[in-house]
Each structure stands twice: as C-alpha cells, then as structure tokens.
Motif scaffolding. Sequence first.
Motif, PDB file in Angstrom:
ATOM      1  N   SER A 332       0.828  -1.213   0.000  1.00  0.00           N
ATOM      2  CA  SER A 332       0.000   0.000   0.000  1.00  0.00           C
ATOM      3  C   SER A 332       0.857   1.255   0.000  1.00  0.00           C
ATOM      4  O   SER A 332       2.055   1.224   0.329  1.00  0.00           O
ATOM      5  CB  SER A 332      -0.995   0.038   1.167  1.00  0.00           C
ATOM      6  OG  SER A 332      -0.455   0.706   2.292  1.00  0.00           O
ATOM      7  N   THR A 333       0.215   2.367  -0.326  1.00  0.00           N
ATOM      8  CA  THR A 333       0.895   3.663  -0.334  1.00  0.00           C
ATOM      9  C   THR A 333       0.481   4.523   0.859  1.00  0.00           C
ATOM     10  O   THR A 333       0.697   5.733   0.869  1.00  0.00           O
ATOM     11  CB  THR A 333       0.597   4.422  -1.648  1.00  0.00           C
ATOM     12  OG1 THR A 333      -0.822   4.547  -1.809  1.00  0.00           O
ATOM     13  CG2 THR A 333       1.184   3.690  -2.842  1.00  0.00           C
ATOM     14  N   ALA A 334      -0.097   3.897   1.868  1.00  0.00           N
ATOM     15  CA  ALA A 334      -0.429   4.628   3.089  1.00  0.00           C
ATOM     16  C   ALA A 334       0.853   5.122   3.754  1.00  0.00           C
ATOM     17  O   ALA A 334       1.909   4.494   3.654  1.00  0.00           O
ATOM     18  CB  ALA A 334      -1.208   3.729   4.044  1.00  0.00           C
ATOM     19  N   ALA A 335       0.765   6.244   4.439  1.00  0.00           N
ATOM     20  CA  ALA A 335       1.952   6.885   5.011  1.00  0.00           C
ATOM     21  C   ALA A 335       2.784   5.955   5.895  1.00  0.00           C
ATOM     22  O   ALA A 335       4.024   5.941   5.787  1.00  0.00           O
ATOM     23  CB  ALA A 335       1.540   8.140   5.780  1.00  0.00           C
ATOM     24  N   PRO A 336       2.168   5.155   6.799  1.00  0.00           N
ATOM     25  CA  PRO A 336       2.999   4.275   7.634  1.00  0.00           C
ATOM     26  C   PRO A 336       3.790   3.258   6.809  1.00  0.00           C
ATOM     27  O   PRO A 336       4.960   2.978   7.103  1.00  0.00           O
ATOM     28  CB  PRO A 336       1.984   3.576   8.542  1.00  0.00           C
ATOM     29  CG  PRO A 336       0.797   4.482   8.559  1.00  0.00           C
ATOM     30  CD  PRO A 336       0.740   5.087   7.195  1.00  0.00           C
ATOM     31  N   ALA A 358       6.254  -0.271  -3.109  1.00  0.00           N
ATOM     32  CA  ALA A 358       7.574   0.097  -2.577  1.00  0.00           C
ATOM     33  C   ALA A 358       8.353   0.947  -3.583  1.00  0.00           C
ATOM     34  O   ALA A 358       9.203   1.753  -3.187  1.00  0.00           O
ATOM     35  CB  ALA A 358       8.364  -1.157  -2.205  1.00  0.00           C
ATOM     36  N   LEU A 359       8.098   0.762  -4.876  1.00  0.00           N
ATOM     37  CA  LEU A 359       8.755   1.598  -5.889  1.00  0.00           C
ATOM     38  C   LEU A 359       8.289   3.041  -5.778  1.00  0.00           C
ATOM     39  O   LEU A 359       9.080   3.981  -5.933  1.00  0.00           O
ATOM     40  CB  LEU A 359       8.462   1.047  -7.284  1.00  0.00           C
ATOM     41  CG  LEU A 359       9.119  -0.281  -7.630  1.00  0.00           C
ATOM     42  CD1 LEU A 359       8.536  -0.836  -8.923  1.00  0.00           C
ATOM     43  CD2 LEU A 359      10.622  -0.123  -7.756  1.00  0.00           C
ATOM     44  N   SER A 360       7.002   3.231  -5.502  1.00  0.00           N
ATOM     45  CA  SER A 360       6.490   4.593  -5.332  1.00  0.00           C
ATOM     46  C   SER A 360       7.121   5.245  -4.107  1.00  0.00           C
ATOM     47  O   SER A 360       7.419   6.445  -4.111  1.00  0.00           O
ATOM     48  CB  SER A 360       4.967   4.561  -5.197  1.00  0.00           C
ATOM     49  OG  SER A 360       4.368   4.060  -6.388  1.00  0.00           O
ATOM     50  N   ALA A 361       7.334   4.461  -3.052  1.00  0.00           N
ATOM     51  CA  ALA A 361       7.976   5.002  -1.856  1.00  0.00           C
ATOM     52  C   ALA A 361       9.433   5.367  -2.121  1.00  0.00           C
ATOM     53  O   ALA A 361       9.959   6.332  -1.550  1.00  0.00           O
ATOM     54  CB  ALA A 361       7.881   3.994  -0.717  1.00  0.00           C
ATOM     55  N   LEU A 362      10.089   4.606  -2.989  1.00  0.00           N
ATOM     56  CA  LEU A 362      11.503   4.844  -3.295  1.00  0.00           C
ATOM     57  C   LEU A 362      11.697   6.042  -4.224  1.00  0.00           C
ATOM     58  O   LEU A 362      12.762   6.680  -4.205  1.00  0.00           O
ATOM     59  CB  LEU A 362      12.093   3.594  -3.950  1.00  0.00           C
ATOM     60  CG  LEU A 362      13.543   3.667  -4.434  1.00  0.00           C
ATOM     61  CD1 LEU A 362      14.510   3.959  -3.272  1.00  0.00           C
ATOM     62  CD2 LEU A 362      13.936   2.365  -5.148  1.00  0.00           C
ATOM     63  N   ALA A 363      10.701   6.372  -5.045  1.00  0.00           N
ATOM     64  CA  ALA A 363      10.846   7.428  -6.045  1.00  0.00           C
ATOM     65  C   ALA A 363      11.374   8.710  -5.427  1.00  0.00           C
ATOM     66  O   ALA A 363      10.870   9.181  -4.399  1.00  0.00           O
ATOM     67  CB  ALA A 363       9.506   7.680  -6.735  1.00  0.00           C
ATOM     68  N   SER A 364      12.406   9.258  -6.061  1.00  0.00           N
ATOM     69  CA  SER A 364      13.093  10.492  -5.634  1.00  0.00           C
ATOM     70  C   SER A 364      13.951  10.317  -4.392  1.00  0.00           C
ATOM     71  O   SER A 364      14.537  11.281  -3.895  1.00  0.00           O
ATOM     72  CB  SER A 364      12.088  11.633  -5.393  1.00  0.00           C
ATOM     73  OG  SER A 364      11.360  11.907  -6.581  1.00  0.00           O
TER      74      SER A 364
END
Length: 527
Positions: A332-336, A358-364
């Motif tokens: 999920s893309t939830a903040a936690p 997890a890829l979205s969390a890693l972006a940038s």
Amino acid sequence: MNAPRIASARDARRLDEKAISDYGIEQTLLMENAAIAARNVIQERWSIDGSSILVICGTGSNGGDGFALARHLHVCGAMVTVLIAGNTDKISGGAKINYQIIKNLSLPLCMLEPGLLSAFDFDSFDLVVDALFGTGLSRNIEGRLAELIEGINGSSVPVLSLDIPSGIHADSGEILGCAVKADATISFGILKKGNLLYPGYAACGKLYYGRISFPPEVVEDESIRFKINLPPALPEREPTGHKGSFGKVLVIGGSRAYRGAPLLAAKAAFYSGAGYVRLAVPSGIAGEIFPLLPEAVYLEMECSGILEPDNKAALLEQAAQADAVVLGSGISTAAPAVQLVRELIPEIESPLLIDGDALSALASYEELSKSRRYPSILTPHPGEMARLLGLSIGEVELRRTESAAEAAERYQAYIALKGPHTIISRPTGESWLNLTGNTGMGSAGTGDVLAGIISAFIAGSLSAEEAIKLGVYIHGLAGDIAAEALGEVSITAGNIIDYLPKAIKIYPERMKCNPYGGRIENLELRI
C-alpha cells in the motif's frame, strides 16, 4: 551463443561505414548480399518464379537494396515492376549502380507522380516489397508518400519490408505519421531498435535477420551495449539438497486492499524452485490467505491492517535469515507503509527486489538504494518508472531503453522495465531486450509473479544479473505457454504460475533450438 546486439540508427550507419572503410567490403556488395537475403525470404514464404512482384524504392540506400532485389527476382523468373518514389537525380553510390542496372534490364519502371496512385492497382500483384525508407527516417511521412503507404496497407497483397518498415523510427519504434504494415521484415547487418520495440515490432510482421557478410568484428562492436536477452542456465539442484539449501525467500507486503499480491509472489517463488518461503504480512490477513498457500511460513505482523514502522525490527531480523527479499507486493501507499519501506531499503542485509508500492515510496529517494551493500532489483511498469524518473508515462514509453538505463544508474540497481518486450538494465550501462511474453500478461498480479520468480533464482544461487535475465525470460515463457493454451485475452497471474513448471521444464531445450521464441528467424547460414 552470443546475444545479438541491437543498434540505433546512428550505430547502424557507423557499422556500415566500418565494414566499407576498415574491411573493404564495398557498398554494392552489401546491397547484393541484402538482396540475396531478401530473395531467400521471398522464396521461403511465398514464391518467385511466375509471381508478379512490385518493388517500391526510395532514392537512398534502402532503395538501392530494392533495386538489387528487383534484379534478383527478375533473374529468378518473377514479373517485376519497380515504383520509384523521389528524384532519381539524387540516387548515388551503390544505389545508383543498381538503379542503372535496372534501367539496362528494361524492367517496367514508374515514378510516384501526381495522379499515379488514383489508378494504381496494388491488388494486381502477388507481393509488394517495401524499400522506400530505411533507418534514416526522422520526420513524419506526409503527402503522396503517405498516400502510397495507405495504398500498400489497404491492399490484400502480402508485404516484405527491407531492413525496417517504412515509417517506423529506427530508434524508438514509433510510427512517424504512418507506416507500412509488413507481413515480414528482413533486417540487414545488425538488428535495429525499431525492429524490436513496439509499435515497430508489430509493424515488422515475421522478423528475419541476415548478417549480409558483416564480419564478427563489426557486429560484435562492444560500444553497442544493448542486446537480446539470452539468459543463463537454471540453478543446479544438488541431489542431496533440502529445503534450506534450495534457497530461502522472504516476501514483505500485503494490506487489507491487496491480500493476494504477496501470495502470488510467494507461490511463484515456490514454483521457481525456492525451498523455503516466508510471508511477512499484517496479522489481519494471514488467516485469510493461509489456506491458499499452506506451504509458506506466515509471519503475522501486529499492525492495523497495514505494515508500519513498528514492524521494522522484526522484519530486519527475518530478512537477515533470507537469501532474497521481495519488498512491496501489495504493501500500500499509506503513510505508515511508505515510511517503513524507506527505512527498510537501506538496512536489509540481503539481495532485495523492490516492486509495486515500494517503488512509489523509493521514487526520488535514490540515496536509499545507492547506499545498499547488497544487490537491488527494481521491477517497475511504465507508470512506476515515470515516478522513479520524474517523467510522464509517454516520455518513458517513447524512450524505454534510455529510461531503463537511466534508472539503473540513478538508483544503482538492476532494472526490469516491464511491458511488451521487457527491458533489463544494469547500473554499469548494459541493457537487454527480452523476447518472451505477450499482451495477455498485462493484467493485475503478473508483476508480483515476476518478483517471486526472480527472488527464487537469487535464493537458488544465481547472481542478481543472472536471476533477473532468467526470471524475466521464464516469466514471459510461462505467459506464452498459457496464451497458447487459453488465449491471450483470458490469461491471469494465476495462470502464469500454473504454467511455470512447464516453462522451467522445457527451458533447457528451448535455449538450444529456439532461443528467440520464434520471434526472429536467423538467415545467417543461408546468405
């Protein structure tokens, strides 16, 4: 077997010049060999003697190949008509020599002049040869040339394109206004990117490849760092091995909304040879998915339905015991969850495959993967790649090879840019194009399956590079087997897992006799 290199238009021109200047192979000889290769394709697929064949030539080198081919077809008994598009005063070099021969033979010649196409009957021919534009085209096709291509495509006559279908960009595979839809294409000297990247690949029809006497020193030019993916052998299985020695995989993921994603990754890992698979998921979903995969060990993380930073210590402890870790399937893309992913990536002390959310969390946050001591593998689809690079999806799709290479360097990770003909890149700049797979695999969960396959191969003793190349190939091969059995429209991620055993079973023989999956026919031995 050496993996064939794939050239840009600039590379292709440079290799032509190298063959001519460094090895003394004259342009007319290259055109002659190209004509012979094309003649062989025509003889194999259709027929020559007594056939009525229209050869459409431009005024460049591609047209020169067409002029030479027209002569060969005439000699072999075909009734040949040559249609020339362009000013013949601009024909030069080897093309001019072959044009003059055609004139001397008194073959029927016609020019693409105003009004010609309104009365031209393409269907009166048995075959059309497209030698209009080669790899140098960079502008949109308009006017009479567009009308000509529309006439070719609107007929029921089969079409053979020389080198690349006219209207396809040789580097990106994009359609420049309009493009010939060929039944077959013969690529000369070295394969071009536009032959293999969509939509160019689809426009090629059946793709043939002829070396046309390019020496190995030319086609094995090491400055060309893009190749076809020819993966390694499967990991060896020790006769005395056991579940611990066949590799341990940890899958971290899952959430209330995405219960199935980690399950797909875990099941694919088992089917790809992993001896032991642990699933670290929120405690609230473990009981629901356990009956679907009782072979896995379930690590129930105490949380509110979404993995969170409080789970970090327990997850790092489990990761330290794994030979490979999958992070992101359904997390999920939830903040936690995003915070947890960013804390885990630099601290996991095992080879790590990062997928999905997890890829979205890693972006940038490329410093997270760049700081890792162990190999990292990223498996984005175009949307995820766009986020990783700060681009639009359209920009990624237009520059697939460049996008994969840029991400590999920026994140210091191996990349599998998923899609039709997945692109694999490593941080040092080399890239590979995978030929297995089909459009039926564009459905939810197939990426999770790929993650499980690759992680199992790493756990089974392959290097990250070997595992990603083998995993992408096997994943596509299982999808191809599923499509043959079920049809592309009906394939699901579960179907791909179901056909993994067969894909793995036939893989060794497949690599011996048909490594390109029927997508490229090598004419090297026949010209």
